[in-house]
Design a protein around this motif. Structure first.
Motif, PDB file in Angstrom:
ATOM      1  N   TYR A 245      42.565  35.182  32.056  1.00  0.00           N
ATOM      2  CA  TYR A 245      41.683  35.538  33.636  1.00  0.00           C
ATOM      3  C   TYR A 245      42.830  36.908  34.437  1.00  0.00           C
ATOM      4  O   TYR A 245      44.518  36.239  35.142  1.00  0.00           O
TER       5      TYR A 245
ATOM      6  N   ASP B 124      36.131  32.570  37.345  1.00  0.00           N
ATOM      7  CA  ASP B 124      36.868  32.409  36.462  1.00  0.00           C
ATOM      8  C   ASP B 124      36.566  32.590  34.889  1.00  0.00           C
ATOM      9  O   ASP B 124      36.887  34.017  33.772  1.00  0.00           O
TER      10      ASP B 124
ATOM     11  N   SER C 134      39.708  41.443  36.470  1.00  0.00           N
ATOM     12  CA  SER C 134      38.760  41.695  36.047  1.00  0.00           C
ATOM     13  C   SER C 134      36.990  41.596  36.649  1.00  0.00           C
ATOM     14  O   SER C 134      36.213  42.681  36.049  1.00  0.00           O
ATOM     15  N   ARG C 135      37.251  41.186  38.235  1.00  0.00           N
ATOM     16  CA  ARG C 135      35.818  41.020  38.566  1.00  0.00           C
ATOM     17  C   ARG C 135      36.075  41.993  39.124  1.00  0.00           C
ATOM     18  O   ARG C 135      34.660  42.602  39.329  1.00  0.00           O
TER      19      ARG C 135
ATOM     20  N   ALA D 256      29.993  38.731  38.510  1.00  0.00           N
ATOM     21  CA  ALA D 256      30.781  38.763  39.387  1.00  0.00           C
ATOM     22  C   ALA D 256      30.645  37.616  40.655  1.00  0.00           C
ATOM     23  O   ALA D 256      32.139  37.235  41.184  1.00  0.00           O
ATOM     24  N   TRP D 257      29.810  37.633  40.902  1.00  0.00           N
ATOM     25  CA  TRP D 257      29.579  37.360  42.257  1.00  0.00           C
ATOM     26  C   TRP D 257      29.478  35.609  42.211  1.00  0.00           C
ATOM     27  O   TRP D 257      30.158  34.475  42.641  1.00  0.00           O
TER      28      TRP D 257
ATOM     29  N   VAL E 230      34.087  36.038  33.411  1.00  0.00           N
ATOM     30  CA  VAL E 230      34.237  36.289  33.388  1.00  0.00           C
ATOM     31  C   VAL E 230      35.040  37.015  32.225  1.00  0.00           C
ATOM     32  O   VAL E 230      35.230  38.661  31.591  1.00  0.00           O
ATOM     33  N   SER E 231      36.420  36.326  32.139  1.00  0.00           N
ATOM     34  CA  SER E 231      36.936  36.237  31.198  1.00  0.00           C
ATOM     35  C   SER E 231      36.063  36.265  29.825  1.00  0.00           C
ATOM     36  O   SER E 231      36.421  37.411  28.760  1.00  0.00           O
TER      37      SER E 231
ATOM     38  N   LEU F 180      34.328  44.468  36.651  1.00  0.00           N
ATOM     39  CA  LEU F 180      33.176  44.016  36.350  1.00  0.00           C
ATOM     40  C   LEU F 180      32.301  44.626  37.187  1.00  0.00           C
ATOM     41  O   LEU F 180      31.152  45.328  37.296  1.00  0.00           O
ATOM     42  N   VAL F 181      32.940  44.517  39.400  1.00  0.00           N
ATOM     43  CA  VAL F 181      31.511  45.290  40.263  1.00  0.00           C
ATOM     44  C   VAL F 181      31.885  46.692  39.964  1.00  0.00           C
ATOM     45  O   VAL F 181      30.941  47.270  39.751  1.00  0.00           O
TER      46      VAL F 181
END
Length: 97
Positions: free
Chosen positions: A28, A85, A32-33, A80-81, A88-89, A36-37
């Motif tokens: 992670y 982890d 990354s987050r 994302a919210w 998202v990964s 993504l957003v």
């Protein structure tokens, strides 16, 4: 006392559960987050732009790209919210080693 995020995680459990399942190692990256957003915001911008520029009285089939881009954007923002982890990964398909 349950928070809004806890209630939203319960509601979105069918979307999050497959992404958070497993015990294999994952990588992670903190950005990354954020990426993504940003990407999902771009997808939502495309969906809104297509919906606004769609001529009135046109074939309903032209709403398909609006729906696809909108659903991808909303699903990504929810992950994302609310996602861990690992979720998202896994969305980025980042595996360790």
């Amino acid at each position: 006392m349950a928070t809004l995020k806890d209630h939203a995680r319960t509601l979105c459990a069918p979307l999050l559960a497959p992404l958070e399942r497993g015990d294999e190692p994952f990588h992670y990256a903190p950005k990354s987050r954020l990426i993504l957003v940003i990407m999902c915001a771009l997808f939502l911008t495309i969906a809104i732009g297509l919906a606004v520029l769609l001529p009135s009285g046109s074939d309903p089939f032209f709403l398909l790209p609006v729906a696809v881009f909108g659903l991808i954007g909303l699903a990504g923002l929810l992950i994302a919210w609310l996602g861990s982890d690992r979720a998202v990964s896994r969305l980025w398909n980042s595996r360790q080693g």
